[in-house]
Design a protein around this motif. Structure first.
Motif, PDB file in Angstrom:
ATOM      1  N   ASP A 199      -5.097 -11.506  -4.465  1.00 48.96           N
ATOM      2  CA  ASP A 199      -5.328 -10.887  -3.148  1.00 48.96           C
ATOM      3  C   ASP A 199      -6.154  -9.636  -3.375  1.00 48.96           C
ATOM      4  O   ASP A 199      -5.708  -8.711  -4.063  1.00 48.96           O
ATOM      5  CB  ASP A 199      -3.967 -10.564  -2.512  1.00 48.96           C
ATOM      6  N   ARG A 200      -7.351  -9.613  -2.835  1.00 55.79           N
ATOM      7  CA  ARG A 200      -8.134  -8.355  -2.850  1.00 55.79           C
ATOM      8  C   ARG A 200      -8.295  -7.906  -1.404  1.00 55.79           C
ATOM      9  O   ARG A 200      -8.871  -8.627  -0.589  1.00 55.79           O
ATOM     10  CB  ARG A 200      -9.502  -8.553  -3.500  1.00 55.79           C
ATOM     11  N   ALA A 201      -7.741  -6.743  -1.124  1.00 60.77           N
ATOM     12  CA  ALA A 201      -7.946  -6.072   0.172  1.00 60.77           C
ATOM     13  C   ALA A 201      -7.314  -6.819   1.350  1.00 60.77           C
ATOM     14  O   ALA A 201      -7.928  -6.947   2.399  1.00 60.77           O
ATOM     15  CB  ALA A 201      -9.431  -5.819   0.417  1.00 60.77           C
ATOM     16  N   VAL A 202      -6.084  -7.319   1.146  1.00 60.18           N
ATOM     17  CA  VAL A 202      -5.336  -7.932   2.242  1.00 60.18           C
ATOM     18  C   VAL A 202      -3.970  -7.239   2.396  1.00 60.18           C
ATOM     19  O   VAL A 202      -3.623  -6.776   3.487  1.00 60.18           O
ATOM     20  CB  VAL A 202      -5.139  -9.454   2.027  1.00 60.18           C
ATOM     21  N   PHE A 203      -3.227  -7.137   1.276  1.00 58.31           N
ATOM     22  CA  PHE A 203      -1.899  -6.500   1.349  1.00 58.31           C
ATOM     23  C   PHE A 203      -1.998  -5.104   1.968  1.00 58.31           C
ATOM     24  O   PHE A 203      -1.099  -4.689   2.694  1.00 58.31           O
ATOM     25  CB  PHE A 203      -1.302  -6.421  -0.069  1.00 58.31           C
ATOM     26  N   HIS A 204      -3.099  -4.400   1.732  1.00 62.01           N
ATOM     27  CA  HIS A 204      -3.161  -3.016   2.233  1.00 62.01           C
ATOM     28  C   HIS A 204      -3.227  -2.938   3.765  1.00 62.01           C
ATOM     29  O   HIS A 204      -2.990  -1.875   4.331  1.00 62.01           O
ATOM     30  CB  HIS A 204      -4.256  -2.188   1.532  1.00 62.01           C
ATOM     31  N   PHE A 205      -3.511  -4.074   4.440  1.00 57.73           N
ATOM     32  CA  PHE A 205      -3.479  -4.062   5.910  1.00 57.73           C
ATOM     33  C   PHE A 205      -2.050  -4.137   6.469  1.00 57.73           C
ATOM     34  O   PHE A 205      -1.872  -3.971   7.682  1.00 57.73           O
ATOM     35  CB  PHE A 205      -4.263  -5.252   6.482  1.00 57.73           C
ATOM     36  N   LEU A 206      -1.090  -4.427   5.620  1.00 62.16           N
ATOM     37  CA  LEU A 206       0.286  -4.611   6.116  1.00 62.16           C
ATOM     38  C   LEU A 206       0.947  -3.239   6.219  1.00 62.16           C
ATOM     39  O   LEU A 206       1.524  -2.721   5.259  1.00 62.16           O
ATOM     40  CB  LEU A 206       1.050  -5.557   5.189  1.00 62.16           C
ATOM     41  N   THR A 207       0.836  -2.645   7.380  1.00 61.32           N
ATOM     42  CA  THR A 207       1.317  -1.270   7.567  1.00 61.32           C
ATOM     43  C   THR A 207       2.795  -1.228   7.960  1.00 61.32           C
ATOM     44  O   THR A 207       3.401  -0.164   7.927  1.00 61.32           O
ATOM     45  CB  THR A 207       0.469  -0.550   8.642  1.00 61.32           C
TER      46      THR A 207
ATOM     47  N   VAL B 184      -5.057   1.182   6.935  1.00 59.26           N
ATOM     48  CA  VAL B 184      -4.506   0.567   5.722  1.00 59.26           C
ATOM     49  C   VAL B 184      -3.493   1.514   5.075  1.00 59.26           C
ATOM     50  O   VAL B 184      -3.472   2.711   5.374  1.00 59.26           O
ATOM     51  CB  VAL B 184      -5.610   0.237   4.679  1.00 59.26           C
ATOM     52  N   VAL B 185      -2.697   0.954   4.187  1.00 60.41           N
ATOM     53  CA  VAL B 185      -1.829   1.752   3.324  1.00 60.41           C
ATOM     54  C   VAL B 185      -2.508   1.795   1.960  1.00 60.41           C
ATOM     55  O   VAL B 185      -2.905   0.751   1.439  1.00 60.41           O
ATOM     56  CB  VAL B 185      -0.423   1.114   3.187  1.00 60.41           C
ATOM     57  N   ARG B 186      -2.672   3.007   1.420  1.00 63.79           N
ATOM     58  CA  ARG B 186      -3.322   3.137   0.112  1.00 63.79           C
ATOM     59  C   ARG B 186      -2.239   3.244  -0.971  1.00 63.79           C
ATOM     60  O   ARG B 186      -1.180   3.815  -0.729  1.00 63.79           O
ATOM     61  CB  ARG B 186      -4.214   4.380   0.092  1.00 63.79           C
ATOM     62  N   TYR B 187      -2.539   2.712  -2.151  1.00 63.17           N
ATOM     63  CA  TYR B 187      -1.516   2.637  -3.199  1.00 63.17           C
ATOM     64  C   TYR B 187      -2.014   3.146  -4.533  1.00 63.17           C
ATOM     65  O   TYR B 187      -3.169   2.885  -4.917  1.00 63.17           O
ATOM     66  CB  TYR B 187      -1.074   1.180  -3.416  1.00 63.17           C
ATOM     67  N   SER B 188      -1.085   3.767  -5.270  1.00 65.73           N
ATOM     68  CA  SER B 188      -1.254   3.932  -6.716  1.00 65.73           C
ATOM     69  C   SER B 188      -0.749   2.627  -7.345  1.00 65.73           C
ATOM     70  O   SER B 188      -0.006   1.869  -6.687  1.00 65.73           O
ATOM     71  CB  SER B 188      -0.393   5.096  -7.218  1.00 65.73           C
ATOM     72  N   PRO B 189      -1.103   2.358  -8.592  1.00 70.67           N
ATOM     73  CA  PRO B 189      -0.560   1.146  -9.233  1.00 70.67           C
ATOM     74  C   PRO B 189       0.972   1.136  -9.219  1.00 70.67           C
ATOM     75  O   PRO B 189       1.590   0.103  -8.949  1.00 70.67           O
ATOM     76  CB  PRO B 189      -1.105   1.221 -10.662  1.00 70.67           C
ATOM     77  N   GLU B 190       1.583   2.298  -9.460  1.00 73.46           N
ATOM     78  CA  GLU B 190       3.053   2.353  -9.488  1.00 73.46           C
ATOM     79  C   GLU B 190       3.623   2.084  -8.101  1.00 73.46           C
ATOM     80  O   GLU B 190       4.631   1.395  -7.940  1.00 73.46           O
ATOM     81  CB  GLU B 190       3.531   3.737  -9.971  1.00 73.46           C
ATOM     82  N   GLY B 191       2.974   2.643  -7.086  1.00 70.92           N
ATOM     83  CA  GLY B 191       3.442   2.451  -5.707  1.00 70.92           C
ATOM     84  C   GLY B 191       3.313   0.994  -5.281  1.00 70.92           C
ATOM     85  O   GLY B 191       4.199   0.443  -4.603  1.00 70.92           O
ATOM     86  N   LEU B 192       2.218   0.371  -5.696  1.00 75.16           N
ATOM     87  CA  LEU B 192       2.018  -1.039  -5.340  1.00 75.16           C
ATOM     88  C   LEU B 192       3.043  -1.910  -6.068  1.00 75.16           C
ATOM     89  O   LEU B 192       3.684  -2.780  -5.463  1.00 75.16           O
ATOM     90  CB  LEU B 192       0.584  -1.457  -5.709  1.00 75.16           C
ATOM     91  N   HIS B 193       3.250  -1.626  -7.336  1.00 74.66           N
ATOM     92  CA  HIS B 193       4.243  -2.397  -8.097  1.00 74.66           C
ATOM     93  C   HIS B 193       5.622  -2.246  -7.458  1.00 74.66           C
ATOM     94  O   HIS B 193       6.365  -3.233  -7.329  1.00 74.66           O
ATOM     95  CB  HIS B 193       4.247  -1.908  -9.556  1.00 74.66           C
TER      96      HIS B 193
ATOM     97  N   ASP C   9      -7.105   7.727  -3.241  1.00 76.46           N
ATOM     98  CA  ASP C   9      -8.289   8.460  -2.786  1.00 76.46           C
ATOM     99  C   ASP C   9      -9.367   7.515  -2.238  1.00 76.46           C
ATOM    100  O   ASP C   9     -10.534   7.858  -2.163  1.00 76.46           O
ATOM    101  CB  ASP C   9      -8.853   9.355  -3.900  1.00 76.46           C
ATOM    102  N   GLY C  10      -8.935   6.338  -1.834  1.00 75.21           N
ATOM    103  CA  GLY C  10      -9.838   5.400  -1.170  1.00 75.21           C
ATOM    104  C   GLY C  10      -9.845   5.647   0.330  1.00 75.21           C
ATOM    105  O   GLY C  10      -9.159   6.544   0.837  1.00 75.21           O
ATOM    106  N   PRO C  11     -10.597   4.822   1.084  1.00 71.70           N
ATOM    107  CA  PRO C  11     -10.667   5.008   2.543  1.00 71.70           C
ATOM    108  C   PRO C  11      -9.313   4.765   3.201  1.00 71.70           C
ATOM    109  O   PRO C  11      -8.477   4.038   2.663  1.00 71.70           O
ATOM    110  CB  PRO C  11     -11.667   3.924   2.985  1.00 71.70           C
ATOM    111  N   ASP C  12      -9.101   5.368   4.370  1.00 70.21           N
ATOM    112  CA  ASP C  12      -7.829   5.121   5.074  1.00 70.21           C
ATOM    113  C   ASP C  12      -7.968   4.018   6.123  1.00 70.21           C
ATOM    114  O   ASP C  12      -7.006   3.697   6.828  1.00 70.21           O
ATOM    115  CB  ASP C  12      -7.239   6.415   5.660  1.00 70.21           C
ATOM    116  N   LYS C  13      -9.164   3.451   6.216  1.00 69.66           N
ATOM    117  CA  LYS C  13      -9.383   2.304   7.095  1.00 69.66           C
ATOM    118  C   LYS C  13     -10.248   1.284   6.382  1.00 69.66           C
ATOM    119  O   LYS C  13     -11.065   1.640   5.521  1.00 69.66           O
ATOM    120  CB  LYS C  13     -10.078   2.721   8.383  1.00 69.66           C
ATOM    121  N   CYS C  14     -10.091   0.027   6.797  1.00 71.46           N
ATOM    122  CA  CYS C  14     -10.949  -1.036   6.277  1.00 71.46           C
ATOM    123  C   CYS C  14     -11.255  -1.926   7.467  1.00 71.46           C
ATOM    124  O   CYS C  14     -10.335  -2.303   8.209  1.00 71.46           O
ATOM    125  CB  CYS C  14     -10.205  -1.816   5.186  1.00 71.46           C
ATOM    126  N   SER C  15     -12.506  -2.209   7.698  1.00 75.61           N
ATOM    127  CA  SER C  15     -12.919  -3.011   8.844  1.00 75.61           C
ATOM    128  C   SER C  15     -12.392  -2.405  10.157  1.00 75.61           C
ATOM    129  O   SER C  15     -12.041  -3.140  11.085  1.00 75.61           O
ATOM    130  CB  SER C  15     -12.410  -4.455   8.677  1.00 75.61           C
TER     131      SER C  15
END
Ligand SMILES: C[S@@+](CC[C@H](N)C(=O)[O-])C[C@H]1O[C@@H](n2cnc3c(N)ncnc32)[C@H](O)[C@@H]1O
Length: 209
Positions: A112-120, A160-169, A150-156
């Motif tokens: 999954d690239r750039a899908v999970f981050h839309f799940l707010t 979005v929810v932005r994550y560190s690797p630890e936060g995503l894990h 430090d990525g964008p707070d919106k996509c399309s």
């Protein structure tokens, strides 16, 4: 459904090479899939794959058991139009990953690239993780890329929810072992840079039925 109509509108009004997430080649995704060292007939799903070129490159690398799932029919139509005959070797599925019932213990690799981050909403993320736990084989690999802290707070245009690797894990829980984390500076077709993180986890315990 509001979100579906958003994505259908995007994919019917813009060329697939002109959206911010376009990649000529999904280089890091491909590298992580190669690192997972699965066989060429491993079952691989690209969730929210849209019109990504990842599936083209996976076929070129010899992977033969590929599924692309996306909310947008127009995205999948565009991918198939681009691929021509090669597209017939891929299974295409339209659906919302938080609501689609996937077959149990089926996938060796979930990408999954750039899908999970839309799940707010937490309930959407729970449904997504349940889908992963249900449909990925024990020992299977889960590769998810989202915008970095430090990525964008919106996509399309969507939040979005932005994550560190630890936060995503942490969203996935203790059944998942974090094997690899990477960052990416994605250059959009408009000349801007978006910071992504990629996590590759392994599902050790498959607890759902
Ligand atoms: C930013 S695009 C990324 C597309 C592709 N993964 C890539 O990297 O080129 C997000 C994609 O996710 C799809 N999408 C959004 N929400 C979804 C959901 N709940 N279930 C399935 N697909 C979804 C959209 O239609 C869109 O194709």
């Amino acid at each position: 459904m509001q979100t579906k109509s958003h994505w259908e509108q995007i994919y019917t009004s813009k060329p697939t090479t002109g959206v911010s997430w376009f990649q000529e080649h999904a280089v890091q995704s491909l590298q992580l899939i190669e690192k997972a060292a699965v066989s060429k007939d491993a079952c691989i799903i690209d969730v929210g794959g849209g019109a990504s070129t990842l599936v083209d490159d996976l076929l070129v690398h010899g992977y033969s058991n590929l599924t692309v799932l996306d909310l947008s029919q127009a995205a999948l139509d565009a991918a198939q139009a681009r691929m021509g005959e090669a597209g017939r070797r891929v299974q295409w599925r339209v659906g919302d990953i938080t609501q689609t019932e996937l077959a149990q213990q089926t996938y060796d690799i979930w990408h999954d690239r750039a899908v999970f981050h839309f799940l707010t909403e937490p309930a959407e993320r729970d449904a997504y993780v349940r889908a992963v736990v249900r449909s990925v084989k024990p020992g299977g690999h889960v590769i998810v890329a989202t915008f970095a802290p430090d990525g964008p707070d919106k996509c399309s245009g969507l939040p979005v929810v932005r994550y560190s690797p630890e936060g995503l894990h942490a969203e996935f829980g203790s059944a998942f072992k974090l094997l690899q984390q990477q960052s990416e500076e994605h250059h959009t077709p408009f000349g801007t840079v978006q910071k992504f993180i990629y996590c590759m986890c392994r599902l050790y315990a498959n607890e759902s039925g």
